[in-house]
Design an enzyme around this catalytic site. Structure first.
Site, PDB file in Angstrom:
ATOM      1  N   ARG A  23       8.312   1.971 -41.922  1.00  9.74           N
ATOM      2  CA  ARG A  23       7.332   0.763 -42.285  1.00  9.74           C
ATOM      3  C   ARG A  23       7.080  -0.131 -41.065  1.00  9.74           C
ATOM      4  O   ARG A  23       7.017  -1.118 -41.284  1.00  9.74           O
ATOM      5  CB  ARG A  23       7.850  -0.114 -43.490  1.00  9.74           C
ATOM      6  CG  ARG A  23       7.952   0.653 -44.874  1.00  9.74           C
ATOM      7  CD  ARG A  23       6.514   0.551 -45.510  1.00  9.74           C
ATOM      8  NE  ARG A  23       6.498   1.544 -46.636  1.00  9.74           N
ATOM      9  CZ  ARG A  23       6.678   1.129 -47.738  1.00  9.74           C
ATOM     10  NH1 ARG A  23       6.889  -0.006 -47.854  1.00  9.74           N
ATOM     11  NH2 ARG A  23       6.571   2.187 -48.710  1.00  9.74           N
ATOM     12  N   ARG A  27       2.908  -4.710 -43.721  1.00  9.66           N
ATOM     13  CA  ARG A  27       2.309  -6.256 -44.120  1.00  9.66           C
ATOM     14  C   ARG A  27       2.762  -7.256 -43.163  1.00  9.66           C
ATOM     15  O   ARG A  27       2.349  -8.388 -43.244  1.00  9.66           O
ATOM     16  CB  ARG A  27       2.571  -6.553 -45.793  1.00  9.66           C
ATOM     17  CG  ARG A  27       1.611  -5.831 -46.541  1.00  9.66           C
ATOM     18  CD  ARG A  27       1.845  -5.984 -47.847  1.00  9.66           C
ATOM     19  NE  ARG A  27       3.044  -5.060 -48.269  1.00  9.66           N
ATOM     20  CZ  ARG A  27       3.499  -4.773 -49.539  1.00  9.66           C
ATOM     21  NH1 ARG A  27       2.658  -5.331 -50.584  1.00  9.66           N
ATOM     22  NH2 ARG A  27       4.383  -4.157 -49.729  1.00  9.66           N
ATOM     23  N   ARG A  36      -5.999  -3.523 -43.698  1.00 12.65           N
ATOM     24  CA  ARG A  36      -5.735  -3.333 -44.939  1.00 12.65           C
ATOM     25  C   ARG A  36      -7.039  -3.996 -45.906  1.00 12.65           C
ATOM     26  O   ARG A  36      -7.370  -3.430 -46.718  1.00 12.65           O
ATOM     27  CB  ARG A  36      -4.392  -3.999 -45.222  1.00 12.65           C
ATOM     28  CG  ARG A  36      -3.875  -4.004 -46.758  1.00 12.65           C
ATOM     29  CD  ARG A  36      -3.710  -2.540 -47.184  1.00 12.65           C
ATOM     30  NE  ARG A  36      -3.134  -2.439 -48.515  1.00 12.65           N
ATOM     31  CZ  ARG A  36      -4.103  -2.325 -49.581  1.00 12.65           C
ATOM     32  NH1 ARG A  36      -5.529  -2.533 -49.573  1.00 12.65           N
ATOM     33  NH2 ARG A  36      -3.779  -2.237 -50.844  1.00 12.65           N
ATOM     34  N   ASP A  73       0.939   7.622 -47.370  1.00  9.55           N
ATOM     35  CA  ASP A  73       2.101   7.488 -48.451  1.00  9.55           C
ATOM     36  C   ASP A  73       2.451   8.721 -48.984  1.00  9.55           C
ATOM     37  O   ASP A  73       1.738   9.666 -49.032  1.00  9.55           O
ATOM     38  CB  ASP A  73       1.490   6.530 -49.269  1.00  9.55           C
ATOM     39  CG  ASP A  73       2.781   6.062 -50.226  1.00  9.55           C
ATOM     40  OD1 ASP A  73       2.916   4.873 -49.470  1.00  9.55           O
ATOM     41  OD2 ASP A  73       2.842   6.328 -51.326  1.00  9.55           O
ATOM     42  N   TYR A 149       8.305   9.365 -59.436  1.00  9.17           N
ATOM     43  CA  TYR A 149       7.134   8.492 -59.657  1.00  9.17           C
ATOM     44  C   TYR A 149       6.241   9.218 -60.471  1.00  9.17           C
ATOM     45  O   TYR A 149       5.452   8.895 -61.338  1.00  9.17           O
ATOM     46  CB  TYR A 149       6.466   8.253 -58.294  1.00  9.17           C
ATOM     47  CG  TYR A 149       7.115   7.288 -57.229  1.00  9.17           C
ATOM     48  CD1 TYR A 149       7.042   6.078 -57.499  1.00  9.17           C
ATOM     49  CD2 TYR A 149       8.043   7.729 -56.352  1.00  9.17           C
ATOM     50  CE1 TYR A 149       7.571   4.861 -56.744  1.00  9.17           C
ATOM     51  CE2 TYR A 149       8.411   6.750 -55.670  1.00  9.17           C
ATOM     52  CZ  TYR A 149       8.530   5.484 -55.768  1.00  9.17           C
ATOM     53  OH  TYR A 149       9.007   4.370 -55.050  1.00  9.17           O
TER      54      TYR A 149
END
Ligand code: CP3
Length: 343
Positions: A23, A27, A36, A73, A149
């Site tokens: 990562r 953010r 973003r 992702d 998921y």
């Protein structure tokens, strides 16, 4: 110039320990948040080669990592198989769940590469714009983690829906894992052909499965992907990351055939050195929360990791990804600490 990360992954460590961070595009960086904010949705962002290339390069410019990881992702794979995937702020990933034959039969490999084409385009752009000494890393999620998921329809704590489907309808669950093995291997091969030097397979939710389930859902699908990718590209290193696999880690390494393994925060270093690093390159494993608090405790812990693993092939990384509250200046101090260390 030599790619020291690539060489280390191949088992040829040099004087300096190479590093990159899970990562690393994210953010915690203001320049990431700025890009973003221009994307209509997170999935659109992943499928926009100009934006994805830019955010992949941002941390390299700031900190000079030895590796750049493709921005995308793990949920690109179910999306490209035709499952609806979207991100809601505060809720994380959302998917139309697949729990019976009917929903499963709507998934298909038919348009997979068309849908994933922008990701390959991003890899090609990165290949062209990265400095020669920076290793380009592709990645995908492991079938088990992606299936958690797909079945749950969201992130979950104990992966109840996937476990229950695996135990209750093994025929359907096995078909789902097989589809994911085939799609993921093909996806990684395309990334390598577009310019990735090495690839990582993220099995973030490999924790606390009973031994037979770990064999069937973690080891076997990963081994099948490694075999397929190695048949096409025998020279490309593959990094496994069975997060929180605990005592199953040595078997994971031996039986899957990965070239390197990423260690989560909980793996003891002496044990890793004796049981894992003697066989393959290890990567890891600083607690990402230390990079929120920073300062001398972070530096001391980074040095402890470097010292303990300096006898063999080691790529410095975190034990899991950066959290959004990470301070950019702490990342700078961490990068300097690693760059100044000599084996
Ligand atoms: O590491 C990198 O910098 C490369 C890009 C990358 C992302 N996700 C970007 C991303 C990689 C390698 C991933 C992998 C990934 N995605 C994993 C495996 C690694 C891990 O962290 O365990 C998993 C489980 C996912 C699924 C996923 N994607 C989750 C749970 C989330 C967080 C949801 C949220 O709202 O916080 C994402 C979103 C995501 N993927 C972000 C980034 C930078 C943050 C979302 C944003 O920017 O809005």
């Amino acid at each position: 110039m030599a790619k020291i990360l690539l060489e280390t992954l191949k088992g040829n460590p040099g004087e300096r320990v190479p590093f990159w961070f899970m990562r690393q595009a994210g953010r915690y960086l203001p320049e990431y948040r700025e890009v973003r904010a221009t994307a209509p949705s997170f999935m659109d962002f992943c499928y926009d080669p100009a934006k994805a290339t830019e955010v992949t390069l941002q941390p390299i410019r700031r900190y000079g990592m030895d590796g750049a990881i493709l921005f995308a992702d793990i949920l690109v794979v179910p999306d490209a198989l035709g499952q609806k995937v979207w991100f809601e702020s505060g809720k994380g990933p959302q998917l139309d769940p697949v729990r019976e034959e009917d929903a499963f039969s709507k998934l298909s490999f038919g348009h997979f590469h068309d849908r994933a084409a922008p990701v390959y385009e991003t890899v090609g752009r990165l290949r062209a714009s990265l400095p020669a000494e920076v290793t380009l890393l592709g990645f995908a999620g492991a079938p088990w983690t992606v299936a958690t998921y797909m079945v749950e329809g969201a992130g979950s704590k104990d992966h109840a829906a996937a476990r229950q489907l695996g135990y209750g309808n093994p025929a359907l669950f096995d078909k789902m894992l097989q589809l994911l093995v085939d799609a993921t291997a093909s996806y990684l091969i395309r990334q390598i052909e577009a310019g990735a030097d090495a690839v990582q397979i993220f099995d973030s939710w490999a924790a606390a499965l009973p031994e037979p389930a770990f064999e069937k859902w973690v080891i076997a699908p990963t081994k099948a992907i490694v075999d397929k990718v190695k048949r096409a590209h025998p020279e490309t290193p593959i990094i496994g990351f069975p997060r929180l696999a605990g005592a199953m880690l040595p078997r994971f390494v031996e039986e899957t055939g990965v070239d390197a393994v990423s260690l989560d925060t909980g793996v003891p270093l002496g044990w890793a050195r004796d049981e894992i690093q003697s066989k393959v390159c290890v990567q890891g494993n600083l607690d990402p929360h230390l990079v929120v608090s920073g300062g001398q405790p972070m530096v001391d812990e980074a040095n402890r990791i470097l010292e303990n693993l300096k006898g063999g092939a080691h790529v410095f990384n975190l034990g899991h990804g950066f959290v959004p509250e990470t301070l950019p200046e702490n990342v700078g101090l961490l990068a300097d600490t690693i760059k100044n260390f000599r084996r």
